[in-house]
Write a protein that holds these residues in place. Structure first.
Motif, PDB file in Angstrom:
ATOM      1  N   THR A 210       0.819  -1.026   0.405  1.00 13.62           N
ATOM      2  CA  THR A 210       0.142  -0.241   0.289  1.00 13.62           C
ATOM      3  C   THR A 210       0.829   1.366   0.155  1.00 13.62           C
ATOM      4  O   THR A 210       1.594   1.323   0.317  1.00 13.62           O
ATOM      5  CB  THR A 210      -1.132  -0.081   1.273  1.00 13.62           C
ATOM      6  N   GLN A 227      -3.187   0.556  -4.236  1.00  8.62           N
ATOM      7  CA  GLN A 227      -2.521  -0.972  -3.917  1.00  8.62           C
ATOM      8  C   GLN A 227      -1.862  -1.124  -5.160  1.00  8.62           C
ATOM      9  O   GLN A 227      -2.401  -1.633  -5.958  1.00  8.62           O
ATOM     10  CB  GLN A 227      -3.431  -1.985  -2.942  1.00  8.62           C
ATOM     11  N   LEU A 243      -7.187   3.770  -3.889  1.00  7.96           N
ATOM     12  CA  LEU A 243      -7.803   3.632  -2.570  1.00  7.96           C
ATOM     13  C   LEU A 243      -8.863   5.281  -1.699  1.00  7.96           C
ATOM     14  O   LEU A 243      -9.656   5.394  -1.377  1.00  7.96           O
ATOM     15  CB  LEU A 243      -7.277   3.022  -0.674  1.00  7.96           C
ATOM     16  N   ALA A 396      -8.476   6.892   2.901  1.00  9.91           N
ATOM     17  CA  ALA A 396      -8.173   4.736   2.953  1.00  9.91           C
ATOM     18  C   ALA A 396      -8.142   4.065   3.395  1.00  9.91           C
ATOM     19  O   ALA A 396      -8.418   2.941   4.004  1.00  9.91           O
ATOM     20  CB  ALA A 396      -6.300   4.652   2.253  1.00  9.91           C
ATOM     21  N   CYS A 398      -6.267   2.590   6.032  1.00 14.52           N
ATOM     22  CA  CYS A 398      -5.613   2.484   6.281  1.00 14.52           C
ATOM     23  C   CYS A 398      -4.406   3.264   5.966  1.00 14.52           C
ATOM     24  O   CYS A 398      -3.496   3.807   5.845  1.00 14.52           O
ATOM     25  CB  CYS A 398      -5.238   0.786   5.331  1.00 14.52           C
ATOM     26  N   PRO A 400      -0.128   3.460   5.069  1.00 17.39           N
ATOM     27  CA  PRO A 400       0.546   3.176   3.730  1.00 17.39           C
ATOM     28  C   PRO A 400       2.198   1.969   4.371  1.00 17.39           C
ATOM     29  O   PRO A 400       2.744   2.355   5.706  1.00 17.39           O
ATOM     30  CB  PRO A 400       1.139   4.503   3.475  1.00 17.39           C
TER      31      PRO A 400
END
Length: 450
Positions: A210, A227, A243, A396, A398, A400
């Motif tokens: 990511t 991704q 994302l 996102a 999330c 990275p």
């Protein structure tokens, strides 16, 4: 034949694919990058030169109206629009710096494309400016390749303007598409610049990751969370891997403008007062260096503003400083002041202090700056960049695995430190600061046009 075309705010670049790898084409001498600048004998010379010497006709009735006005104005002013009327890149900048009074100079028309409140005739002029630059780059690229280029993937920022929303983006992309079509491209696709940079970085990955791409260009900063990796390379639809995206019109130009405003404009009367102790209007010092703001430039260089500036000189407790501001007005020196700030900024990417000189008629004005002073001058812009990173990560949902930094202003140690503080422990990879987007666009062009 197809190309990846980075029509940038600061520079333009083009790449082709050869044996599975991007190859950037020299566009100005041995340089792969040509500054996004144009010079002409007059503003009206642009439209007339396109018609007479590039055989590029207006796209609609508004364009025809602009052309008729331009031809008439040039004739009235005895301006001859010959085959060499339009200059581009470093040649355009050199011409402007040599004699600012005698040239119409435009830096970074891309900065204006999404601006709100523009009249149809202004939109048509911007389209002609972009078309002229694209036609010039297309011609230079074809000379390098030895064949006609009819297909292009053109990079675009996530957002052209910070406040215009989707309407501003549609306006800007429409201008780019129409200009590219008139310049001779038959098939045109667009790709987000940070996604393109990510595609180039992906070619180095040995495993899926990511990736947070932070592209700090001349006019915009864009962030994408993607991704990427071997598992994504051959997928026809990569939508699930895109994302998040965020972007705003804050980039290298804004840093240059902020630095010019804070460190250079005090030499022209910023912070001075009149004889009653009142400060001069701050807009008179902001507008001349706000070279990416159509309204600010129009207000400062308007004929009515001359009387205002002259009155400021008469009332000032330090009239010599305000006299310098008058020279900026008379000789259209705003671009030159911002250029000196840009050179200071570049020098500060490699040193903790830097200095330069500015000549205003018979005066030589020394200017110095430290890394700390630069950070103070651009702090509000740095905060905007930090907010864009936060926005992308929030979308996102999330973290990275790696941060990929690209864009000319990504060289700044100050901005790298800002990102390190925001995401401690996440490795930062720097690609080709100027070429990653172009290379990625050519990879996407191969996908689109193969």
């Amino acid at each position: 034949m197809y190309i990846g075309f980075d029509y940038g705010t600061a520079n333009c670049a083009v790449a082709v694919m050869e044996n599975g790898q991007p190859r950037l084409l020299p566009l100005e001498g041995d340089s792969f990058f040509i500054p996004s600048t144009l010079a002409a004998p007059s503003r009206e010379a642009v439209s007339e030169a396109l018609f007479r010497h590039y055989d590029i006709k207006p796209a609609d009735k508004i364009g025809e109206q602009l052309l008729r006005r331009s031809i008439s104005a040039n004739k009235d002013d005895d301006i001859i629009v010959d085959a060499h009327a339009l200059q581009f890149g470093q040649q355009a900048l050199d011409t402007y710096l040599n004699d600012p009074d005698e040239v119409y100079y435009v830096k970074s028309p891309k900065s204006f494309l999404g601006a709100s409140g523009l009249h149809d005739i202004q939109l048509s002029l911007f389209e002609d400016l972009v078309c002229a630059m694209m036609a010039n780059i297309k011609h230079r690229s074809e000379n390098q390749c030895g064949e006609s280029i009819t297909q292009a993937v053109i990079g675009r920022p996530v957002n052209f303007q910070g406040t215009g929303g989707s309407k501003a983006n549609q306006q800007a992309e429409s201008i780019l598409r129409r200009a590219a079509t008139r310049a001779g491209f038959k098939a045109i696709e667009f790709q987000f610049e940070p996604v393109a940079a990510g595609l180039e970085y992906e070619s180095q990955l040995q495993e899926d990751k990511t990736v947070l791409v932070v592209d700090i260009g001349g006019g915009t900063t864009d962030c994408s969370v993607l991704q990427m990796g071997p598992g994504w390379l051959n997928k026809e639809d990569r939508t699930e891997g895109l994302l998040a995206h965020s972007g705003s019109r804050v980039g290298g130009n804004d840093l240059d403008i902020a630095l010019a405003f804070e460190r250079i404009m005090p030499l022209f009367g910023k912070h001075s007062t009149n004889q009653r102790g009142l400060a001069a209007p701050i807009s008179q010092f902001w507008n001349p260096v706000a070279i990416n703001n159509v309204a600010a430039q129009s207000d400062f260089y308007a004929s009515a503003n001359l009387a205002v500036l002259q009155q400021l000189v008469r009332d000032s407790a330090e009239p010599a400083l305000l006299q310098r501001l008058l020279q900026v007005y008379h000789h259209t020196l705003g671009h030159q002041l911002v250029r000196e700030a840009e050179l200071l900024k570049i020098a500060l990417s490699e040193s903790s202090s830097a200095s330069t000189e500015i000549r205003i008629r018979q005066e030589t004005l020394p200017i110095s700056c430290t890394s700390h002073e630069l950070a103070e001058a651009v702090s509000s812009n740095a905060d905007k960049i930090s907010s864009l990173i936060n926005e992308a990560l929030s979308q996102a949902e999330c973290a990275p695995d790696v941060i990929f930094m690209t864009g000319g202003s990504a060289r700044s140690p100050m901005l790298r430190q800002l990102i390190e503080q925001r995401l401690p422990g996440v490795p930062i990879v720097a690609g080709d600061y100027f070429g990653s987007v172009t290379a990625g666009l050519s990879r996407w062009a191969e996908f689109c046009f193969r």
